[in-house]
Scaffold this motif. Structure first.
Motif, PDB file in Angstrom:
ATOM      1  N   MET A  56       0.825  -1.210   0.000  1.00 31.39           N
ATOM      2  CA  MET A  56       0.000   0.000   0.000  1.00 31.39           C
ATOM      3  C   MET A  56       0.856   1.257   0.000  1.00 31.39           C
ATOM      4  O   MET A  56       1.900   1.324   0.650  1.00 31.39           O
ATOM      5  CB  MET A  56      -0.930   0.010   1.220  1.00 31.39           C
ATOM      6  CG  MET A  56      -1.941  -1.112   1.223  1.00 31.39           C
ATOM      7  SD  MET A  56      -2.915  -1.205   2.746  1.00 31.39           S
ATOM      8  CE  MET A  56      -4.036   0.161   2.505  1.00 31.39           C
ATOM      9  N   THR A  57       0.386   2.261  -0.704  1.00 26.82           N
ATOM     10  CA  THR A  57       1.033   3.566  -0.694  1.00 26.82           C
ATOM     11  C   THR A  57       0.659   4.318   0.577  1.00 26.82           C
ATOM     12  O   THR A  57      -0.227   3.902   1.330  1.00 26.82           O
ATOM     13  CB  THR A  57       0.597   4.389  -1.903  1.00 26.82           C
ATOM     14  OG1 THR A  57      -0.819   4.650  -1.796  1.00 26.82           O
ATOM     15  CG2 THR A  57       0.879   3.639  -3.207  1.00 26.82           C
ATOM     16  N   VAL A  58       1.329   5.428   0.822  1.00 28.05           N
ATOM     17  CA  VAL A  58       0.996   6.265   1.977  1.00 28.05           C
ATOM     18  C   VAL A  58      -0.459   6.714   1.899  1.00 28.05           C
ATOM     19  O   VAL A  58      -1.195   6.703   2.894  1.00 28.05           O
ATOM     20  CB  VAL A  58       1.940   7.484   2.051  1.00 28.05           C
ATOM     21  CG1 VAL A  58       1.460   8.472   3.123  1.00 28.05           C
ATOM     22  CG2 VAL A  58       3.365   7.039   2.331  1.00 28.05           C
ATOM     23  N   GLU A  59      -0.893   7.110   0.711  1.00 30.45           N
ATOM     24  CA  GLU A  59      -2.270   7.576   0.545  1.00 30.45           C
ATOM     25  C   GLU A  59      -3.264   6.476   0.885  1.00 30.45           C
ATOM     26  O   GLU A  59      -4.289   6.731   1.534  1.00 30.45           O
ATOM     27  CB  GLU A  59      -2.490   8.056  -0.896  1.00 30.45           C
ATOM     28  CG  GLU A  59      -1.790   9.358  -1.250  1.00 30.45           C
ATOM     29  CD  GLU A  59      -0.287   9.195  -1.480  1.00 30.45           C
ATOM     30  OE1 GLU A  59       0.413  10.212  -1.541  1.00 30.45           O
ATOM     31  OE2 GLU A  59       0.179   8.025  -1.581  1.00 30.45           O
ATOM     32  N   GLU A  60      -2.962   5.261   0.460  1.00 28.72           N
ATOM     33  CA  GLU A  60      -3.868   4.143   0.725  1.00 28.72           C
ATOM     34  C   GLU A  60      -3.874   3.771   2.203  1.00 28.72           C
ATOM     35  O   GLU A  60      -4.921   3.433   2.757  1.00 28.72           O
ATOM     36  CB  GLU A  60      -3.453   2.943  -0.127  1.00 28.72           C
ATOM     37  CG  GLU A  60      -3.724   3.151  -1.616  1.00 28.72           C
ATOM     38  CD  GLU A  60      -3.082   2.082  -2.482  1.00 28.72           C
ATOM     39  OE1 GLU A  60      -3.567   1.868  -3.611  1.00 28.72           O
ATOM     40  OE2 GLU A  60      -2.093   1.466  -2.038  1.00 28.72           O
ATOM     41  N   ARG A  61      -2.727   3.837   2.841  1.00 27.87           N
ATOM     42  CA  ARG A  61      -2.681   3.511   4.263  1.00 27.87           C
ATOM     43  C   ARG A  61      -3.469   4.526   5.083  1.00 27.87           C
ATOM     44  O   ARG A  61      -4.306   4.161   5.911  1.00 27.87           O
ATOM     45  CB  ARG A  61      -1.225   3.479   4.749  1.00 27.87           C
ATOM     46  CG  ARG A  61      -0.383   2.399   4.108  1.00 27.87           C
ATOM     47  CD  ARG A  61       1.001   2.344   4.716  1.00 27.87           C
ATOM     48  NE  ARG A  61       1.880   1.447   3.960  1.00 27.87           N
ATOM     49  CZ  ARG A  61       3.029   0.979   4.403  1.00 27.87           C
ATOM     50  NH1 ARG A  61       3.455   1.339   5.610  1.00 27.87           N
ATOM     51  NH2 ARG A  61       3.765   0.175   3.667  1.00 27.87           N
ATOM     52  N   HIS A  89      -8.949   7.380  -0.885  1.00 27.34           N
ATOM     53  CA  HIS A  89      -8.804   5.971  -0.490  1.00 27.34           C
ATOM     54  C   HIS A  89      -9.359   5.697   0.912  1.00 27.34           C
ATOM     55  O   HIS A  89      -8.761   4.950   1.696  1.00 27.34           O
ATOM     56  CB  HIS A  89      -7.326   5.553  -0.549  1.00 27.34           C
ATOM     57  CG  HIS A  89      -6.690   5.788  -1.875  1.00 27.34           C
ATOM     58  ND1 HIS A  89      -6.903   4.984  -2.972  1.00 27.34           N
ATOM     59  CD2 HIS A  89      -5.839   6.779  -2.294  1.00 27.34           C
ATOM     60  CE1 HIS A  89      -6.217   5.446  -4.008  1.00 27.34           C
ATOM     61  NE2 HIS A  89      -5.563   6.529  -3.633  1.00 27.34           N
ATOM     62  N   GLY A 127      -5.420   0.239  -7.418  1.00 29.89           N
ATOM     63  CA  GLY A 127      -4.588   0.202  -6.222  1.00 29.89           C
ATOM     64  C   GLY A 127      -4.520  -1.192  -5.633  1.00 29.89           C
ATOM     65  O   GLY A 127      -4.478  -2.195  -6.339  1.00 29.89           O
ATOM     66  N   THR A 128      -4.539  -1.248  -4.305  1.00 32.82           N
ATOM     67  CA  THR A 128      -4.470  -2.552  -3.635  1.00 32.82           C
ATOM     68  C   THR A 128      -5.825  -3.239  -3.554  1.00 32.82           C
ATOM     69  O   THR A 128      -5.918  -4.361  -3.062  1.00 32.82           O
ATOM     70  CB  THR A 128      -3.921  -2.373  -2.212  1.00 32.82           C
ATOM     71  OG1 THR A 128      -4.696  -1.384  -1.530  1.00 32.82           O
ATOM     72  CG2 THR A 128      -2.469  -1.944  -2.245  1.00 32.82           C
ATOM     73  N   ARG A 405      -1.773  12.542   5.856  1.00 30.58           N
ATOM     74  CA  ARG A 405      -0.726  12.083   4.944  1.00 30.58           C
ATOM     75  C   ARG A 405       0.575  12.847   5.187  1.00 30.58           C
ATOM     76  O   ARG A 405       1.666  12.253   5.188  1.00 30.58           O
ATOM     77  CB  ARG A 405      -1.180  12.255   3.485  1.00 30.58           C
ATOM     78  CG  ARG A 405      -2.288  11.298   3.064  1.00 30.58           C
ATOM     79  CD  ARG A 405      -2.401  11.231   1.546  1.00 30.58           C
ATOM     80  NE  ARG A 405      -2.851  12.468   0.954  1.00 30.58           N
ATOM     81  CZ  ARG A 405      -4.105  12.744   0.602  1.00 30.58           C
ATOM     82  NH1 ARG A 405      -5.054  11.834   0.804  1.00 30.58           N
ATOM     83  NH2 ARG A 405      -4.426  13.899   0.060  1.00 30.58           N
ATOM     84  N   ARG A 409       4.334  11.308   6.578  1.00 31.01           N
ATOM     85  CA  ARG A 409       5.640  11.447   5.920  1.00 31.01           C
ATOM     86  C   ARG A 409       6.647  12.173   6.804  1.00 31.01           C
ATOM     87  O   ARG A 409       7.853  11.932   6.708  1.00 31.01           O
ATOM     88  CB  ARG A 409       5.476  12.189   4.602  1.00 31.01           C
ATOM     89  CG  ARG A 409       4.703  11.383   3.532  1.00 31.01           C
ATOM     90  CD  ARG A 409       4.715  12.086   2.187  1.00 31.01           C
ATOM     91  NE  ARG A 409       4.195  11.240   1.121  1.00 31.01           N
ATOM     92  CZ  ARG A 409       2.952  11.252   0.683  1.00 31.01           C
ATOM     93  NH1 ARG A 409       2.070  12.086   1.239  1.00 31.01           N
ATOM     94  NH2 ARG A 409       2.557  10.442  -0.281  1.00 31.01           N
ATOM     95  N   ASP A 419       0.339   2.673  10.791  1.00 33.37           N
ATOM     96  CA  ASP A 419       0.503   1.303  10.295  1.00 33.37           C
ATOM     97  C   ASP A 419      -0.110   0.292  11.255  1.00 33.37           C
ATOM     98  O   ASP A 419      -0.697  -0.716  10.835  1.00 33.37           O
ATOM     99  CB  ASP A 419       1.989   0.998  10.095  1.00 33.37           C
ATOM    100  CG  ASP A 419       2.577   1.736   8.896  1.00 33.37           C
ATOM    101  OD1 ASP A 419       1.791   2.300   8.116  1.00 33.37           O
ATOM    102  OD2 ASP A 419       3.809   1.757   8.762  1.00 33.37           O
TER     103      ASP A 419
END
Length: 924
Positions: A56-61, A89, A127-128, A405, A409, A419
């Motif tokens: 998963m990308t940061v956006e998806e998480r 997302h 995406g995922t 987001r 980061r 996470d």
């Protein structure tokens, strides 16, 4: 033979291996590997979670953390909800009638199913491809705490279920709920409420009304647990539950929707009442498995939580220290490792006033971040603005997600916290959908229309079992209404609207004519013809209130009151909102005019039963607790009024007006005679000391006629007629029954009896214990020890739906159990057995041992067979100890495993040798 021959031989081996592999897969499908599933399901799930998270990308998480509201019932490209799902997302959505996500009608199940399908298409488009949570509030009793009422079963509320005192009823309602929600594609139920109403506050801001299973913590826990089990069963595991409002607001001074509520209780006090039901559903009780998937934190401040009362204590949903302290308790820490915490709506007035009492600003970023850092994993963003403007809420929602987001980061600690929460969210979604595929998450709209609404029989049965006679006693009931008598009905018919007026027509959840229609259906011209429609008049509370105030009323209320033989009041709760007429019954009963009319007065409480005081109730001819305003409850109350049904329910909360104290009612009934039986030894047997007498007391009932709560203490008395003394034995009930074993070491006549609380009468068990033979003169005489008692676990003749802790006996370990082989020895033994069989096969080859391809083939076949045997043994498909050949412990079990492996390794060799002999005419 050359290399080509070797390759051809190996090819044959690989083909045989392939066939054996297919055989193993078929066996696995036919006989599920129970052992490996139990041991490896969790690791496999964790592997999936880790793999998904890594992809998963940061956006998806970050998006997975948010459960968002949206406006309208369209989910096409370009809509706001499409933006939230595909660009931000988000992890889920919440469906609300107020946002016009659907319009309640007979076609609503199909409409909702089509909407949820469209939403999942957006989520699975790229995406995922993680499915959405689709959440809804569905507490029963229609508006306002049930969002989807059109086309679904009119479910009872929690208080009505509690009044049955039957956990099976709670499970049945949960099963209907799960079945219908899953059919519509909804997978997250924001409920049930497991708050404990131990101190009703009628007419105050803290009044919970019918949103509770009752006032006893243990019973609420059992009801909540059974309800959740029913949801999971009815949905086939496709609907998760979010039990609320953690850690409980039964003792709060107001409801948390409009203003921050306060509970002045210490942690120790919370553990005695509020936290008990939550512990029951999270597996905190000894021996219980957790049942709820998530908990919803409440916007309530607990000022005395840490022994200090502070004026500006934060609500627990924003208090990381308080949340950590509670979730770290023994009853919750294990559940919390994987259990999900969900925030209550972060846009309700209570939250707005917490962050800005002047209501001039709405710091949406700060609100979401503090709720997240307090311990909430999934953030519910509804009403997420300073006012009701959707454009403002939409901007706040997107800006909050973008802010998270950036924090992810820039802040490693924040990223680790994200996470952790996303892992819990993914873990729950994988339990709902083991395969993340579009066809796995979508539903059939036509089927939803057929499934929903089929649970009406469950609701009707609960209505029949829950309606309660509050006043007078059953023996003092008057004759029901007779033919020709006039009935005047006043109803608390409140006009409400589920969504903006331009889209929804106002309606009354309890209509002005609901009781009249129920009477005429059963006893009117189309029924038994006892009642003439001309003899019934139905008016709203407002007209009676204005009449009592001396105002001009469009109907001649005074004349109707004078002519009436029966005056019926269909009452809901006591709502103090401006313009409410809910206190009309109290006004009438306290008005001098109430005594001027020669009519029988009846109050039918279609909500909580505690809104009238003793003086007001004394003026009534009949006071019935119906608890719910759903149509089946209206029908049942009418049947009770006309004498067709006998009310059999009992209030699950205190009713001060009729001197009904719940704790007193749940204590053993002093007028009962407790059954007492001798289980061992048999009656009339010739007994000599020491004698182990196993006694069973019960079933013991409370003052409501139901079995007493688990854990109710029972005292077993053992009395010698000759003067010897045996101390009494205290044992706890399980399912209303208590068992205990007394060891009697003296001879004589023994009389056994039982007591529990104020219940002092019981059956009598008598035993005659003979003296031991007279010892010889040379024998040494030792003093007899005093009689001892030993408790045993209570058992019931019928299985109980909810298990409770009981006394456990620990047997000393036997030599067979303790003589275990070292860890890992089984694998070595299996390998050794396989190699031994391979060597044996090589010996049997004789002269053909000189051919390398034959040797390789036979060794590989032996290894494959041995592996198959080891797998069959691990899957418990082939176990010699299960046939009674060997014990299932220690080296004996390892020997059985070696035997299975050896036989399976030898079988392919035997088969190949027979084939070879046939091909060669019997030559080796």
């Amino acid at each position: 033979m050359g290399n080509s021959g070797i390759f051809r031989g190996c090819g044959k081996v690989f083909r045989v291996s392939h066939r054996l592999f297919l055989l193993m897969m078929a066996l696995t499908v036919l006989f599920p590997p129970r052992l490996l599933l139990a041991q490896d399901a969790a690791p496999d799930l964790e592997f999936q979670v880790e793999a998904l998270l890594a992809a998963m990308t940061v956006e998806e998480r970050v998006g997975q953390l948010f459960l968002v509201a949206f406006e309208g019932n369209e989910a096409g490209t370009g809509t706001d909800v499409a933006t939230l799902i595909q660009q931000d997302h988000v992890g889920g959505v919440v469906l609300l009638a107020a946002n016009a996500n659907f319009h309640n009608s007979t076609d609503t199940p199909r409409e909702v199913a089509e909407l949820t399908n469209s939403l999942q298409v957006l989520a699975m488009a790229g995406g995922t491809e993680v499915p959405l949570f689709v959440a809804v509030e569905h507490e029963g009793d229609g508006y306002p705490y049930t969002q989807i009422t059109g086309g679904t079963t009119p479910l009872p509320n929690a208080l009505a279920i509690g009044a049955t005192w039957d956990v099976a009823s709670a499970r049945d309602v949960g099963q209907v709920t799960g079945l219908e929600l899953a059919a519509m594609g909804i997978n997250l139920l924001l409920g049930p409420s497991v708050d404990v109403l131990d101190n009703p506050q009628p007419g105050t801001l803290g009044d919970m009304g019918s949103r509770t299973f009752g006032g006893d913590p243990m019973w609420v826990g059992q009801m909540g647990r059974a309800y959740i089990e029913g949801v999971h069963r009815g949905s086939g595991g496709r609907v998760a539950t979010v039990a609320k409002h953690f850690p409980g607001h039964g003792g709060s001074d107001r409801l948390p929707g409009e203003e921050v509520a306060t509970v002045d209780k210490s942690l120790a006090a919370l553990q005695q009442v509020e936290l008990v039901p939550f512990s029951a559903i999270t597996g905190g009780e000894a021996g219980d498995e957790p049942v709820t998937d998530a908990l919803m934190s409440s916007h309530i401040r607990y000022r005395d939580f840490q022994g200090e009362i502070r004026q500006f204590t934060a609500p627990v949903s924003f208090d990381a220290e308080a949340m950590e302290a509670i979730l770290g308790l023994e009853g919750f820490s294990a559940w919390r490792a994987t259990g999900l915490m969900v925030s209550d709506s972060l846009g309700v007035p209570a939250v707005r006033k917490t962050f800005d009492p002047t209501l001039s600003t709405f710091p949406h970023r700060r609100i979401a971040k503090e709720a997240f850092l307090a311990g909430n994993d999934l953030l519910l963003l509804s009403q997420f603005g300073l006012n009701g403007d959707w454009a403002d809420q939409f901007r706040n929602t997107r800006d909050t997600i973008a802010f998270f987001r950036s924090e992810y980061r820039a802040n490693p600690a924040f990223a680790a916290r994200v996470d952790e929460s996303v892992s819990k969210i993914l873990r729950l979604k994988l339990r709902l959908y083991p395969e993340f595929a579009l066809d796995a998450v979508q539903v059939h709209p036509a089927a939803a229309l057929q499934v929903c609404g089929l649970g009406i029989e469950v609701t009707q049965r609960i209505a029949n079992e829950s309606v309660t006679l509050l006043y007078p006693d059953l023996s003092a009931l008057l004759l029901p209404p007779q033919s020709g008598e006039r009935l005047l009905i006043f109803t608390d018919a409140r006009p409400v609207s589920e969504c903006p007026a331009e889209e929804c027509q106002p309606f009354s959840p309890l209509s002005q004519t609901a009781v009249e229609e129920a009477i005429l259906r059963t006893y009117g011209p189309e029924g038994t013809e006892q009642v003439d429609p001309a003899d019934i008049t139905s008016l709203p509370f407002g007209q009676l209130r204005r009449f009592l105030a001396g105002e001009q009323v469009e109907t001649d209320v005074g004349a109707l009151l004078e002519d009436a033989d029966w005056i019926l009041f269909a009452q809901q709760d006591l709502n103090l909102a401006k313009g409410s007429n809910s206190d009309t019954v109290k006004l009438f009963l306290n008005h001098s005019l109430s005594a001027a009319y020669d009519a029988r007065l009846v109050v039918m409480a279609f909500n909580a039963p505690y809104y009238l005081d003793t003086t007001e109730i004394s003026k009534l001819s009949l006071y019935l607790g119906a608890y719910s305003k759903a149509d089946p409850f209206v029908d049942t109350v009418v049947r009770v009024l006309f004498g067709e049904l006998v009310p059999g329910g009992a209030s699950p909360v205190d009713v001060a007006g009729v001197n009904y104290d719940l704790q007193r009612q749940l204590a053993p009934d002093p007028d009962q005679t407790i059954p007492l039986d001798l289980l061992e030894p048999e009656r009339g047997a010739s007994l000599q000391p020491p004698v182990s007498a196993r006694l069973r007391a019960g079933p013991i009932v409370d003052r409501n006629g139901h079995r007493v709560r688990d854990g109710t203490m029972v005292t077993l008395f053992v009395e010698y007629t000759g003067g010897a003394y045996a101390p009494p034995l205290s044992v706890a009930t399980d399912g209303g029954i208590a068992e205990g074993t007394v060891i009697l070491t003296d001879a004589g006549q023994v009389r056994c009896r039982a007591e529990s609380g104020e219940a002092r009468d019981s059956g009598i068990v008598t035993l005659s214990i003979q003296s031991l033979p007279t010892p010889t003169a040379t024998a040494s005489r030792t003093p007899s020890p005093s009689p001892t008692v030993r408790p045993t676990r209570a058992a019931t003749s019928t299985p109980q739906p909810i298990s409770t802790p009981a006394l456990a006996a620990t047997a000393p370990p036997s030599a067979a159990v303790t003589d275990q082989p070292p860890a890992g020895i089984d694998l070595l033994l299996a390998a050794g057995a396989t190699l031994a069989v391979a060597a044996l096969g090589c010996l049997l080859l004789g002269e053909r041992r000189k051919q390398p391809v034959i040797m390789v083939r036979w060794v590989l076949l032996a290894i494959i067979g041995g592996m198959l045997g080891y797998i069959l043994y691990a899957l418990r498909l082939v176990r010699p100890e299960s046939w009674g050949i060997l014990p299932d412990a220690g080296w004996a079990a390892s020997a059985g495993m070696v035997a299975v492996v050896a036989v399976c390794a030898l079988l392919p060799l035997v088969v190949m040798m027979r084939k070879s002999l046939r091909n060669r005419g019997g030559r080796p």
